[in-house]
Scaffold this motif. Structure first.
Motif, PDB file in Angstrom:
ATOM      1  N   GLU A  18       0.860  -1.134  -0.046  1.00  0.00           N
ATOM      2  CA  GLU A  18      -0.232   0.017   0.008  1.00  0.00           C
ATOM      3  C   GLU A  18       0.780   1.248   0.167  1.00  0.00           C
ATOM      4  OE1 GLU A  18      -2.943   0.013   3.169  1.00  0.00           O
ATOM      5  OE2 GLU A  18      -3.721  -1.962   2.592  1.00  0.00           O
ATOM      6  N   LEU A  19       1.868   1.284   0.964  1.00  0.00           N
ATOM      7  CA  LEU A  19       2.767   2.305   0.952  1.00  0.00           C
ATOM      8  C   LEU A  19       3.816   2.870  -0.236  1.00  0.00           C
ATOM      9  CD1 LEU A  19       3.888   1.851   4.676  1.00  0.00           C
ATOM     10  CD2 LEU A  19       2.575   3.790   3.693  1.00  0.00           C
ATOM     11  N   PRO A  38       9.758  15.401  -5.826  1.00  0.00           N
ATOM     12  CA  PRO A  38      11.041  15.203  -5.057  1.00  0.00           C
ATOM     13  C   PRO A  38      11.242  13.715  -4.784  1.00  0.00           C
ATOM     14  CG  PRO A  38       9.013  15.791  -3.898  1.00  0.00           C
ATOM     15  CD  PRO A  38       8.545  15.921  -5.308  1.00  0.00           C
ATOM     16  N   ILE A  39      10.052  12.797  -5.361  1.00  0.00           N
ATOM     17  CA  ILE A  39      10.143  11.048  -5.159  1.00  0.00           C
ATOM     18  C   ILE A  39      10.698  10.863  -6.472  1.00  0.00           C
ATOM     19  CG2 ILE A  39       8.883   9.135  -4.917  1.00  0.00           C
ATOM     20  CD1 ILE A  39       6.830  10.905  -3.168  1.00  0.00           C
ATOM     21  N   GLU A  40      11.510  10.225  -6.668  1.00  0.00           N
ATOM     22  CA  GLU A  40      12.406   9.653  -7.793  1.00  0.00           C
ATOM     23  C   GLU A  40      12.244   7.988  -7.881  1.00  0.00           C
ATOM     24  OE1 GLU A  40      14.104   9.925 -11.928  1.00  0.00           O
ATOM     25  OE2 GLU A  40      13.204  11.360 -10.234  1.00  0.00           O
ATOM     26  N   ILE A  41      12.429   7.430  -6.972  1.00  0.00           N
ATOM     27  CA  ILE A  41      12.336   5.924  -7.016  1.00  0.00           C
ATOM     28  C   ILE A  41      11.698   5.638  -5.643  1.00  0.00           C
ATOM     29  CG2 ILE A  41      13.716   3.678  -7.210  1.00  0.00           C
ATOM     30  CD1 ILE A  41      15.881   5.275  -8.737  1.00  0.00           C
ATOM     31  N   VAL A  42      10.775   4.527  -5.633  1.00  0.00           N
ATOM     32  CA  VAL A  42      10.187   4.020  -4.410  1.00  0.00           C
ATOM     33  C   VAL A  42      10.365   2.366  -4.489  1.00  0.00           C
ATOM     34  CG1 VAL A  42       8.126   3.815  -2.936  1.00  0.00           C
ATOM     35  CG2 VAL A  42       8.712   5.907  -4.429  1.00  0.00           C
ATOM     36  N   THR A  43      11.208   2.073  -3.458  1.00  0.00           N
ATOM     37  CA  THR A  43      11.170   0.511  -3.280  1.00  0.00           C
ATOM     38  C   THR A  43      10.637   0.077  -1.923  1.00  0.00           C
ATOM     39  OG1 THR A  43      13.591   0.566  -2.676  1.00  0.00           O
ATOM     40  CG2 THR A  43      13.178   0.261  -5.095  1.00  0.00           C
ATOM     41  N   GLY A  44      10.406  -1.079  -1.708  1.00  0.00           N
ATOM     42  CA  GLY A  44      10.143  -1.715  -0.203  1.00  0.00           C
ATOM     43  C   GLY A  44      10.372  -3.090   0.036  1.00  0.00           C
ATOM     44  N   ARG A  45      10.226  -3.515   1.006  1.00  0.00           N
ATOM     45  CA  ARG A  45      10.460  -4.920   1.581  1.00  0.00           C
ATOM     46  C   ARG A  45      10.097  -5.104   2.653  1.00  0.00           C
ATOM     47  NH1 ARG A  45      12.248  -4.130   5.879  1.00  0.00           N
ATOM     48  NH2 ARG A  45      14.515  -3.469   6.537  1.00  0.00           N
ATOM     49  N   VAL A  46       9.819  -6.419   3.098  1.00  0.00           N
ATOM     50  CA  VAL A  46       9.262  -6.830   4.166  1.00  0.00           C
ATOM     51  C   VAL A  46      10.805  -7.781   4.887  1.00  0.00           C
ATOM     52  CG1 VAL A  46       8.034  -8.640   5.911  1.00  0.00           C
ATOM     53  CG2 VAL A  46       7.002  -7.138   4.153  1.00  0.00           C
ATOM     54  N   LYS A  47      11.224  -7.459   6.380  1.00  0.00           N
ATOM     55  CA  LYS A  47      12.327  -8.015   6.597  1.00  0.00           C
ATOM     56  C   LYS A  47      12.065  -9.575   6.484  1.00  0.00           C
ATOM     57  CE  LYS A  47      15.502  -6.602  10.336  1.00  0.00           C
ATOM     58  NZ  LYS A  47      16.114  -5.687   9.461  1.00  0.00           N
ATOM     59  N   ARG A  77      11.996   2.503   1.031  1.00  0.00           N
ATOM     60  CA  ARG A  77      13.097   3.268   0.837  1.00  0.00           C
ATOM     61  C   ARG A  77      12.623   4.481  -0.508  1.00  0.00           C
ATOM     62  NH1 ARG A  77      18.238   0.322   0.079  1.00  0.00           N
ATOM     63  NH2 ARG A  77      18.036   0.122   2.322  1.00  0.00           N
ATOM     64  N   ILE A  78      12.919   5.495  -0.240  1.00  0.00           N
ATOM     65  CA  ILE A  78      12.494   6.765  -1.421  1.00  0.00           C
ATOM     66  C   ILE A  78      13.813   7.479  -1.674  1.00  0.00           C
ATOM     67  CG2 ILE A  78      11.374   8.617  -1.572  1.00  0.00           C
ATOM     68  CD1 ILE A  78       9.169   7.891   0.333  1.00  0.00           C
ATOM     69  N   GLN A  79      13.946   7.289  -3.048  1.00  0.00           N
ATOM     70  CA  GLN A  79      15.499   7.908  -3.378  1.00  0.00           C
ATOM     71  C   GLN A  79      14.909   9.177  -3.987  1.00  0.00           C
ATOM     72  OE1 GLN A  79      18.131   5.449  -5.680  1.00  0.00           O
ATOM     73  NE2 GLN A  79      17.119   3.592  -4.826  1.00  0.00           N
ATOM     74  N   LYS A 217       6.462   1.190 -12.721  1.00  0.00           N
ATOM     75  CA  LYS A 217       6.071  -0.217 -13.528  1.00  0.00           C
ATOM     76  C   LYS A 217       6.214  -1.502 -12.674  1.00  0.00           C
ATOM     77  CE  LYS A 217       7.885   0.734 -17.257  1.00  0.00           C
ATOM     78  NZ  LYS A 217       8.379   0.902 -18.793  1.00  0.00           N
ATOM     79  N   LYS A 218       7.554  -1.519 -11.963  1.00  0.00           N
ATOM     80  CA  LYS A 218       7.913  -2.887 -11.584  1.00  0.00           C
ATOM     81  C   LYS A 218       7.485  -2.727  -9.935  1.00  0.00           C
ATOM     82  CE  LYS A 218      12.504  -3.239 -10.386  1.00  0.00           C
ATOM     83  NZ  LYS A 218      13.729  -3.553 -10.434  1.00  0.00           N
ATOM     84  N   ASP A 219       6.838  -3.952  -9.487  1.00  0.00           N
ATOM     85  CA  ASP A 219       6.715  -4.013  -8.121  1.00  0.00           C
ATOM     86  C   ASP A 219       7.993  -4.610  -7.383  1.00  0.00           C
ATOM     87  OD1 ASP A 219       4.216  -5.794  -6.130  1.00  0.00           O
ATOM     88  OD2 ASP A 219       5.356  -3.974  -5.764  1.00  0.00           O
ATOM     89  N   ASP A 220       8.801  -3.877  -6.730  1.00  0.00           N
ATOM     90  CA  ASP A 220       9.877  -4.345  -6.045  1.00  0.00           C
ATOM     91  C   ASP A 220       9.780  -4.919  -4.975  1.00  0.00           C
ATOM     92  OD1 ASP A 220      10.679  -1.364  -7.497  1.00  0.00           O
ATOM     93  OD2 ASP A 220      12.037  -3.042  -8.076  1.00  0.00           O
TER      94      ASP A 220
END
Length: 220
Positions: A18-19, A38-47, A77-79, A217-220
């Motif tokens: 969702e985030l 201000p947001i260029e790349i958004v990635t995320g993960r569950v530990k 993580r927001i780059q 486009k990619k769900d990281d």
């Protein structure tokens, strides 16, 4: 009693999805308005479970306090392109009504001795589950692409040396971090020129929207 990790991590997985969707949506809103995002790349993960167990043991976190004391089970993580963008993203997060900032640490201004720079925020985020709302913690790291490159390399080396870097390597990494931040500083000095050039490049052929970034486009 052994923990059912699939059930435990399910709301965290939902929160990360969702985030990511929300922050990527924010990026597209800026682009649709023909303004700098201000947001260029958004990635995320569950530990991963192994990492959770290792950190739980290292930090002496009991099972009962796992959800409240381990703040980065869900991580985003927001780059950004520019250092200034980091603080704009921080302001955007503070303005949100669907997440609450509970802690923040500015390692951009207060750089770590290793040279590490990033802005960390811990948010409380409500996930709507079948049996009701569950509020959980998630960590958001905001950094420039240059900072992210350095941090990724340092993380890999840290895994290899288990935190015990050879002295020469430690010094070279610190110099590399300073060079990386110098690059960010120089880019900030010519920020307006860069943004104008990017707009001309994106809209030069009459495009209705700038090209999608791969992370859209990619769900990281």
């Amino acid at each position: 009693m052994q923990r059912d990790w699939d059930t435990f991590l399910m709301p965290y997985q939902q929160a990360v999805k969702e985030l990511k969707l929300k922050f990527r949506g924010m990026r597209m809103q800026f682009l649709q308005a023909s303004t700098h995002s201000p947001i260029e790349i958004v990635t995320g993960r569950v530990k991963p479970v192994d990492s959770i167990i290792e950190k739980q043991s290292r930090r002496y976190i009991t099972d009962a306090l796992l959800e409240s004391d381990m703040q980065d089970i869900a991580g985003l993580r927001i780059q950004c392109q520019f250092v200034e963008d980091i603080y704009e993203v921080v302001d955007l997060i503070h303005q949100r009504k669907d997440m609450e900032v509970v802690e923040e640490r500015d390692y951009v201004t207060n750089v770590k001795p290793s040279g590490y720079r990033s802005y960390h925020m811990v948010i409380a985020y409500p996930v709507q589950m079948v049996h009701g709302e569950k509020k959980l913690l998630a960590e958001i790291q905001i950094r420039t692409m240059s900072m992210n490159f350095w941090a990724t390399i340092e993380h890999s080396l840290n895994y290899k040396y288990q935190g015990e870097f050879p002295t020469a390597l430690k010094e070279r990494l610190k110099r590399a971090a300073e060079a990386s931040f110098m690059l960010d500083t120089e880019m900030s000095e010519i920020r307006e020129e860069i943004q104008e050039a990017q707009q001309l490049f994106s809209y030069g052929k009459g495009q209705s929207l700038p090209p999608y970034h791969a992370s859209d486009k990619k769900d990281d």
